[in-house]
Write a protein that holds these residues in place. Structure first.
Motif, PDB file in Angstrom:
ATOM      1  N   ARG A  74      50.662  34.045  24.743  1.00 33.89           N
ATOM      2  CA  ARG A  74      51.477  35.230  25.104  1.00 33.89           C
ATOM      3  C   ARG A  74      51.317  36.824  25.474  1.00 33.89           C
ATOM      4  O   ARG A  74      50.197  37.189  24.344  1.00 33.89           O
ATOM      5  N   HIS A  99      53.390  40.567  25.114  1.00 30.75           N
ATOM      6  CA  HIS A  99      54.018  41.372  25.076  1.00 30.75           C
ATOM      7  C   HIS A  99      53.255  42.620  25.407  1.00 30.75           C
ATOM      8  O   HIS A  99      52.317  43.214  25.128  1.00 30.75           O
ATOM      9  N   GLY A 127      46.548  42.042  29.878  1.00 29.16           N
ATOM     10  CA  GLY A 127      46.955  40.567  29.430  1.00 29.16           C
ATOM     11  C   GLY A 127      46.659  39.963  30.825  1.00 29.16           C
ATOM     12  O   GLY A 127      46.351  38.469  30.557  1.00 29.16           O
ATOM     13  N   LYS A 184      51.614  52.994  26.311  1.00 36.61           N
ATOM     14  CA  LYS A 184      52.698  51.544  25.919  1.00 36.61           C
ATOM     15  C   LYS A 184      51.814  50.582  24.875  1.00 36.61           C
ATOM     16  O   LYS A 184      50.429  50.851  25.202  1.00 36.61           O
ATOM     17  N   ILE A 199      50.041  47.303  23.795  1.00 35.79           N
ATOM     18  CA  ILE A 199      50.002  45.560  24.532  1.00 35.79           C
ATOM     19  C   ILE A 199      49.431  45.252  23.522  1.00 35.79           C
ATOM     20  O   ILE A 199      48.979  44.927  22.775  1.00 35.79           O
ATOM     21  N   GLU A 200      50.361  43.685  23.701  1.00 35.93           N
ATOM     22  CA  GLU A 200      49.267  42.628  22.536  1.00 35.93           C
ATOM     23  C   GLU A 200      49.473  41.414  22.995  1.00 35.93           C
ATOM     24  O   GLU A 200      50.755  40.267  23.849  1.00 35.93           O
ATOM     25  N   GLY A 252      55.325  46.926  25.483  1.00 33.64           N
ATOM     26  CA  GLY A 252      56.482  47.555  24.773  1.00 33.64           C
ATOM     27  C   GLY A 252      55.930  49.303  24.589  1.00 33.64           C
ATOM     28  O   GLY A 252      55.301  48.777  24.162  1.00 33.64           O
TER      29      GLY A 252
END
Lengths: 428, 111
Positions: free
Chosen positions: A395, A397, A377, A315, A317-318, A399
């Motif tokens: 923010r 995210h 995060g 996955k 993460i940003e 995915g």
């Protein structure tokens, strides 16, 4: 000389629908192509199919076809698309049902056979990095790029709508051109010419000024109402590119040159399943409001087909936070150092985006460990009260990442199949 | 002067290979661009982003210079950590290349 008109109504999965409607209603097309399948899209679709055997085709297909098939039927335009993605047969059934609902008798044919997961050697090296395919991660899909020969089998059934999974993008155009103009698939000259037309049209609005505007340098009129392109292709392979009067955008030698070389890594040898295209002698000339292209050359088609192999890569993460005003860049850089220190040893990328007084710290990482992703995060979010002054707008995210590796497969191991989809309620 | 004043550019990508096509706004500038925008200069200018070889193809019928850049640092789209995973913005980065020549956009009128 005989000519035929072919249009492009989508250049990627998320493309706009209005320009395609406009082409169907006003352009007098014989064929419309909707190219909607990116390299990674099919692997993502395969994951949806694994979760639900009726899914796995382009999730926008119902909405796109609900708007485009009525005018296509009304104006007698044949439609070809790769929106079948990882489940072309399910896409065919949905399309059949849609046509039945509007009372259209248009015939639907589906091309399968691109799924070669059972055929490929997973111990073979990926051509990108030489590492055996199976060492990249859990393999979820392997799709060969089928060519115009597979699509031609569908056209020979008399289909009005052709739905495929993975096929080479230019082949979606070459096949209907060859069918209309009676081209011999063994003729390299016309195959090269049709492939060139497909290559130019396949990104839709990118040919007509949709990726071109640079205010004050390259102004593009009425980009909000960008029109999509079509080509009038003659039996000798020469083509005149055009777009509808009254649409926005620009079609010129400049926009066509950009698209001609787009993604071509060797101008002497652009390999598709149908031909090895040489664009070095192609000429591009503005002519009567359109653009004329000619001069495609080629060599016979390759013996092996490209296969895109999708694998689970973990996955991604940003996570981002903004800093503005005096000394913003220094505060953002400090925030990056703090996060990096707190997460010492974790592989991540921390960068400051933007200018001196308006910028954003961006932290990105890929991992197969959810705890690592959550920790990243959390550390970015906690900059609110544990970092430099004035941070805002966090923010985060996360995915799933599907990696793509490529390999080759001998052509004779790939067996395209065409299925004509009958009405669900039709008696056998 | 920047390359941006003389030319437009489009980036494409295939895995971790980037393609960059450069076209002069005015076709008579093609020889000038051919002289100034060498593979070596492109490689230096994009050194932070391109680790491998840069190959230049010249396409005179199109007045185009086509650069094929290998081992794009943030390339690969699917597993890149970059914001622009495709490397589409490399085209604009290339257009910031300084062009250190005197250039007159239009012929001067005789006085």
């Amino acid at each position: 000389m005989q000519t035929t008109r072919i249009g492009c109504g989508a250049g990627f999965a998320g493309d706009r629908i209005e320009p395609a409607e406009d082409l169907l209603r006003r352009a007098g097309l014989a064929d419309l192509v909707l190219e909607c399948l990116g390299e990674r899209t099919i692997a993502l679709a395969q994951l949806r199919r694994l979760a639900d055997h009726t899914a796995g085709y382009d999730h926008r297909l119902p909405a796109r076809f609900a708007r485009l098939l009525p005018p296509a039927v009304e104006h007698g335009v044949r439609v070809l698309t790769n929106m079948g993605a990882a489940n072309p047969l399910a896409a065919g059934r949905v399309t059949r049902a849609l046509l039945d609902r509007i009372g259209a008798r248009a015939a639907v044919a589906v091309v399968t056979g691109d799924d070669v997961l059972a055929e490929i050697d997973l111990d073979a090296p990926a051509w990108e990095n030489g590492i055996p395919l199976r060492e990249h991660g859990e393999i979820v899909s392997a799709n060969a790029y089928l060519g115009a020969d597979a699509i031609a089998m569908a056209l020979e059934t008399g289909a009005d709508v052709v739905i495929t999974g993975r096929v080479a993008d230019p082949s979606l155009f070459l096949a209907p051109l060859a069918h209309r103009l009676g081209w011999d698939p063994g003729d390299v000259a016309t195959t090269a010419a049709g492939t060139l037309v497909g290559h130019l049209l396949e990104c839709a609005g990118q040919l007509t000024g949709g990726y071109f505007a640079d205010p004050g340098y390259q102004d593009v009129p009425d980009l909000a109402h960008l029109g999509f392109p079509f080509a009038d292709v003659a039996a000798d392979g020469t083509a005149e590119l055009g777009k509808l009067a009254g649409t926005g955008g620009v079609l010129s030698r400049a926009t066509v040159r950009e698209q001609l070389l787009y993604e071509i890594t060797d101008p002497a040898a652009y390999r598709t399943p149908d031909v090895v295209l040489d664009v070095r002698a192609v000429t591009v000339d503005e002519h009567r409001g359109g653009v004329r292209v000619a001069g495609a050359r080629g060599a016979p088609r390759p013996d092996r087909l490209k296969v895109s192999v999708g694998y689970r890569a973990g996955k991604k993460i940003e996570a981002e936070i903004s800093y503005v005003g005096p000394n913003a860049a220094a505060r953002a850089a400090l925030a990056g150092e703090i996060v990096t220190t707190r997460l010492s040893g974790r592989p991540l990328r921390a960068e400051v985006l933007g200018g001196e007084t308006d910028c954003r710290l961006r932290v990105a990482a890929i991992s197969r460990d959810d705890a690592v992703l959550d920790a990243i995060g959390d550390e970015v979010e906690s900059l609110y009260t544990n970092g430099p002054a004035g941070g805002g707008g966090v923010r985060v995210h996360i995915g799933e990442v599907l990696g793509i590796a490529s390999t080759l497969i001998p052509r004779d191991l790939v067996r395209p199949v065409v299925t004509v989809v009958e009405a669900a309620d039709a008696a056998p | 002067m920047l390359l941006h004043d003389l030319a437009h550019c489009r980036a494409g990508d295939k895995g971790n290979v980037a393609t960059l096509s450069v076209f002069p706004y005015e076709e008579h500038l093609f020889p000038l661009l051919s002289r100034e925008v060498t593979a070596e200069r492109v490689r230096e200018h994009l050194a932070e982003f391109v680790a491998g070889e840069v190959v230049r193809h010249e396409l005179p019928l199109l007045s185009a210079l086509h650069f094929v850049c290998h081992q794009v640092v943030d390339g690969g789209v699917t597993t890149s950590l970059a914001l622009d995973t495709h490397g589409k913005s490399l085209s604009s980065r290339l257009l910031s290349l300084p062009i250190d020549v005197a250039w007159t956009p239009l012929p001067r009128a005789a006085t």
